[in-house]
Design a protein around this motif. Structure first.
Motif, PDB file in Angstrom:
ATOM      1  N   ALA A 239      -8.254 -19.683  -1.650  1.00  0.00           N
ATOM      2  CA  ALA A 239      -7.849 -18.759  -0.750  1.00  0.00           C
ATOM      3  C   ALA A 239      -6.424 -18.276  -0.549  1.00  0.00           C
ATOM      4  CB  ALA A 239      -8.346 -19.201   0.513  1.00  0.00           C
ATOM      5  N   PRO A 240      -6.123 -17.200  -0.050  1.00  0.00           N
ATOM      6  CA  PRO A 240      -4.458 -16.946   0.110  1.00  0.00           C
ATOM      7  C   PRO A 240      -4.168 -17.510   1.454  1.00  0.00           C
ATOM      8  CG  PRO A 240      -5.810 -15.083   0.640  1.00  0.00           C
ATOM      9  CD  PRO A 240      -6.773 -16.239   0.177  1.00  0.00           C
ATOM     10  N   ILE A 241      -2.818 -17.677   1.586  1.00  0.00           N
ATOM     11  CA  ILE A 241      -2.350 -18.612   2.877  1.00  0.00           C
ATOM     12  C   ILE A 241      -2.638 -17.723   4.192  1.00  0.00           C
ATOM     13  CG2 ILE A 241       0.104 -17.462   2.503  1.00  0.00           C
ATOM     14  CD1 ILE A 241      -1.111 -21.042   3.872  1.00  0.00           C
ATOM     15  N   ASP A 242      -2.702 -16.285   4.054  1.00  0.00           N
ATOM     16  CA  ASP A 242      -2.894 -15.536   5.290  1.00  0.00           C
ATOM     17  C   ASP A 242      -4.192 -15.749   5.845  1.00  0.00           C
ATOM     18  OD1 ASP A 242      -4.115 -14.124   3.294  1.00  0.00           O
ATOM     19  OD2 ASP A 242      -3.521 -12.374   4.121  1.00  0.00           O
ATOM     20  N   PHE A 243      -5.149 -16.554   4.968  1.00  0.00           N
ATOM     21  CA  PHE A 243      -6.514 -17.036   5.424  1.00  0.00           C
ATOM     22  C   PHE A 243      -6.396 -17.813   6.874  1.00  0.00           C
ATOM     23  CE2 PHE A 243      -9.860 -20.319   4.905  1.00  0.00           C
ATOM     24  CZ  PHE A 243     -10.798 -19.586   5.572  1.00  0.00           C
ATOM     25  N   ALA A 244      -5.008 -18.221   7.046  1.00  0.00           N
ATOM     26  CA  ALA A 244      -5.030 -18.951   8.498  1.00  0.00           C
ATOM     27  C   ALA A 244      -4.703 -18.093   9.551  1.00  0.00           C
ATOM     28  CB  ALA A 244      -3.658 -19.679   8.265  1.00  0.00           C
ATOM     29  N   GLY A 245      -4.712 -16.629   9.244  1.00  0.00           N
ATOM     30  CA  GLY A 245      -4.470 -15.881  10.456  1.00  0.00           C
ATOM     31  C   GLY A 245      -5.891 -15.328  11.092  1.00  0.00           C
ATOM     32  N   ASP A 246      -6.937 -15.743  10.392  1.00  0.00           N
ATOM     33  CA  ASP A 246      -8.301 -15.425  10.968  1.00  0.00           C
ATOM     34  C   ASP A 246      -9.147 -16.715  11.513  1.00  0.00           C
ATOM     35  OD1 ASP A 246     -11.066 -14.514  11.085  1.00  0.00           O
ATOM     36  OD2 ASP A 246     -10.851 -13.044   9.315  1.00  0.00           O
ATOM     37  N   PRO A 247      -8.905 -16.643  12.774  1.00  0.00           N
ATOM     38  CA  PRO A 247      -9.332 -17.962  13.534  1.00  0.00           C
ATOM     39  C   PRO A 247     -10.834 -18.217  13.152  1.00  0.00           C
ATOM     40  CG  PRO A 247      -7.715 -16.990  14.911  1.00  0.00           C
ATOM     41  CD  PRO A 247      -8.061 -15.927  13.664  1.00  0.00           C
ATOM     42  N   GLU A 248     -11.662 -17.053  13.520  1.00  0.00           N
ATOM     43  CA  GLU A 248     -13.156 -17.128  13.207  1.00  0.00           C
ATOM     44  C   GLU A 248     -13.493 -17.393  11.927  1.00  0.00           C
ATOM     45  OE1 GLU A 248     -17.075 -14.217  14.443  1.00  0.00           O
ATOM     46  OE2 GLU A 248     -15.214 -13.186  13.855  1.00  0.00           O
ATOM     47  N   LEU A 249     -12.952 -16.865  10.904  1.00  0.00           N
ATOM     48  CA  LEU A 249     -13.114 -17.078   9.585  1.00  0.00           C
ATOM     49  C   LEU A 249     -12.936 -18.624   9.356  1.00  0.00           C
ATOM     50  CD1 LEU A 249     -14.741 -15.871   7.152  1.00  0.00           C
ATOM     51  CD2 LEU A 249     -12.260 -14.969   6.470  1.00  0.00           C
ATOM     52  N   MET A 250     -11.567 -19.109   9.739  1.00  0.00           N
ATOM     53  CA  MET A 250     -11.416 -20.229   9.272  1.00  0.00           C
ATOM     54  C   MET A 250     -12.151 -21.391   9.964  1.00  0.00           C
ATOM     55  SD  MET A 250      -8.790 -22.378   8.176  1.00  0.00           S
ATOM     56  CE  MET A 250      -7.500 -21.156   7.556  1.00  0.00           C
ATOM     57  N   ARG A 251     -12.683 -21.236  11.049  1.00  0.00           N
ATOM     58  CA  ARG A 251     -13.515 -21.953  11.899  1.00  0.00           C
ATOM     59  C   ARG A 251     -14.811 -22.013  11.083  1.00  0.00           C
ATOM     60  NH1 ARG A 251     -12.575 -20.133  16.264  1.00  0.00           N
ATOM     61  NH2 ARG A 251     -14.595 -18.742  16.568  1.00  0.00           N
ATOM     62  N   ALA A 252     -15.350 -20.936  10.884  1.00  0.00           N
ATOM     63  CA  ALA A 252     -16.496 -20.852  10.160  1.00  0.00           C
ATOM     64  C   ALA A 252     -16.555 -21.667   8.613  1.00  0.00           C
ATOM     65  CB  ALA A 252     -17.062 -19.437   9.638  1.00  0.00           C
ATOM     66  N   ALA A 253     -15.520 -21.553   8.129  1.00  0.00           N
ATOM     67  CA  ALA A 253     -15.321 -22.279   6.825  1.00  0.00           C
ATOM     68  C   ALA A 253     -15.116 -23.812   7.149  1.00  0.00           C
ATOM     69  CB  ALA A 253     -14.073 -21.995   6.135  1.00  0.00           C
ATOM     70  N   GLY A 254     -14.284 -24.382   8.082  1.00  0.00           N
ATOM     71  CA  GLY A 254     -14.712 -25.864   8.230  1.00  0.00           C
ATOM     72  C   GLY A 254     -15.860 -26.171   8.579  1.00  0.00           C
ATOM     73  N   GLU A 255     -16.617 -25.398   9.590  1.00  0.00           N
ATOM     74  CA  GLU A 255     -17.826 -25.807   9.881  1.00  0.00           C
ATOM     75  C   GLU A 255     -18.835 -25.749   8.869  1.00  0.00           C
ATOM     76  OE1 GLU A 255     -18.698 -23.241  13.374  1.00  0.00           O
ATOM     77  OE2 GLU A 255     -17.427 -24.240  14.813  1.00  0.00           O
ATOM     78  N   SER A 256     -18.703 -25.195   7.756  1.00  0.00           N
ATOM     79  CA  SER A 256     -19.686 -25.095   6.777  1.00  0.00           C
ATOM     80  C   SER A 256     -19.400 -26.102   5.721  1.00  0.00           C
ATOM     81  CB  SER A 256     -19.569 -23.770   5.931  1.00  0.00           C
ATOM     82  OG  SER A 256     -18.255 -23.683   5.307  1.00  0.00           O
ATOM     83  N   GLY A 257     -18.069 -26.976   5.967  1.00  0.00           N
ATOM     84  CA  GLY A 257     -18.162 -28.015   5.245  1.00  0.00           C
ATOM     85  C   GLY A 257     -16.887 -28.153   4.182  1.00  0.00           C
TER      86      GLY A 257
END
Length: 429
Positions: A239-257
């Motif tokens: 993933a690109p570093i600006d992935f960090a700028g999308d809290p919802e998507l980042m949270r979903a990634a973390g919750e998915s494992g």
């Protein structure tokens, strides 16, 4: 009829060949899946086992990255000397098909999934053509499910590798992905991915998505991550570093494992980032963005390209200090490499700055061009120092020995890289 799939070994003393943890070639498993069922299919990966060049095969298929190309050609020559037809594909042969055809009977240029059945049919009829090119990009709904049974008994660290997307909307100067897969971003239906994951879960709870940019289509990625929640996977991808700028998507990634992402920082110099086409990166935001990854339980395998025109000998120590301050769990430090098919190669050729076409040294650990801001010797020395320093025990302690769920992957990775770097230095030294 027997098809022998071959992944050539790395040149001796190269970092990627010295790593103790090995991953299989997903592209060869995809070719196996596209092979007609009346064919017997076998795999030999020289990175985990010796190749018997006297063994039986009706057709040999080889894939190789650029530093593996000389060994691929040696293998091809040996089989052809016995009258066995050889086909080659992958990034290197796709960009230099005429070179490859000096050693093989046919070259697959670009994605092989679409043309492989036609190639096999031509071979059976005795009408094998020298070059096979797909007429269009593969519809990802038609992507064959990899035949992972060919990996059995090979001793791979992980065989749960899969692909959900192809292509990248960006066009970084040094990257060969766009030339191979195109800029059009294509997604595989989420339902198909979930079905494959259900099968993989029976083997192992770890998975690696080989996609070059898993989150380029936000809606697709969010749908996938939401559906994966509760499946029990621990997974990694890019993933690109600006992935960090999308809290919802980042949270979903973390919750998915998600426990780790390969992230291309590439440079701490904003002018260098602009020159190389890394349009999503803002170096001044790196520290804050890295913290967002960590706060969501996602470790980072960072990448920093060394040797861009704006680089001087002063870049190496700041990169190390940044990695330690940001607690980057693992990293690679590739020397800028002018791979065939890339824009950077085209530019450096025009400028007369390429100094070697010995493909064995196109391993991201050797200097093959004339740098602008330092000598080739300074670039090589800086690269070697940075690798040793980053994977020193003191740096490893500062970066990874904190309570964090990604440590289960990144601690062994650090020790693996440390050992490989030491073995490489011993062999080359």
């Amino acid at each position: 009829m027997k098809l022998l799939l071959i992944s050539p070994g790395w040149p001796k003393g190269r970092l990627w060949g010295e790593l103790g943890f090995k991953f299989p070639s997903l592209s060869l498993a995809a070719i196996a899946a596209a092979t007609p069922p009346h064919w017997e299919v076998a795999l030999c990966d020289e990175n985990v086992e010796p190749l018997d060049v006297a063994g039986h095969a009706d057709l040999v298929a080889i894939t190789a990255m650029t530093p593996q190309a000389p060994r691929a050609y040696e293998i091809a020559d040996q089989f052809r000397a016995r009258g066995i037809r050889v086909v080659m594909g992958g990034f290197h042969a796709s960009n230099l098909p005429d070179e490859a055809l000096l050693h093989v009977d046919a070259v697959v240029v670009g994605e092989g999934d679409l043309v492989w059945p036609r190639l096999v049919s031509d071979f059976e009829r005795g009408t094998l053509q020298p070059v096979y090119r797909p007429d269009a990009m593969l519809d990802m709904a038609d992507l064959p499910v990899a035949r992972r049974e060919i990996f059995a008994g090979k001793g791979y660290l992980l065989t749960n590798t899969l692909q959900t997307t192809r292509g990248c909307p960006f066009d970084c100067e040094f990257c060969s992905v766009t030339a191979f897969y195109g800029r059009k971003y294509r997604e595989r239906p989420v339902e198909q991915v979930l079905t494959e994951l259900e099968v993989l879960r029976k083997q192992n709870s770890f998975a690696f998505f080989v996609d070059d940019n898993l989150v380029a289509n936000r809606r697709y990625a969010l749908s996938l991550f939401s559906a994966m929640k509760g499946m029990g996977f621990k997974w990694l991808s890019h993933a690109p570093i600006d992935f960090a700028g999308d809290p919802e998507l980042m949270r979903a990634a973390g919750e998915s494992g998600c426990i780790g992402m390969f992230v291309g920082f590439e440079s701490l110099n904003q002018e260098s980032l602009v020159a190389m086409g890394k349009v999503t990166n803002q170096a001044t935001s790196y520290l804050e963005q890295a913290k967002v990854f960590r706060d969501h339980g996602i470790g980072i395998l960072g990448s920093f390209v060394l040797g861009s025109d704006g680089d001087t000998p002063a870049i190496f120590e700041p990169i190390l200090r940044f990695c330690e301050e940001a607690r980057i769990e693992a990293a690679i430090f590739p020397i800028l490499t002018p791979y065939p098919g890339t824009k950077v190669r085209e530019r450096l050729e025009k400028e007369g700055r390429i100094t070697s076409n010995d493909w064995r040294d196109y391993d991201m650990g050797h200097v093959n061009f004339i740098p602008r801001g330092m000598s080739a010797a300074e670039l090589q020395a800086g690269h070697d120092w940075l690798n040793r320093s980053f994977y020193s025990f003191s740096s490893m302690y500062r970066r990874i020995f904190k309570l964090h769920r990604s440590v289960q992957v990144f601690a062994p990775m650090n020790f693996g890289f440390r050992s490989a770097i030491r073995r490489t230095a011993k062999v080359m030294g």
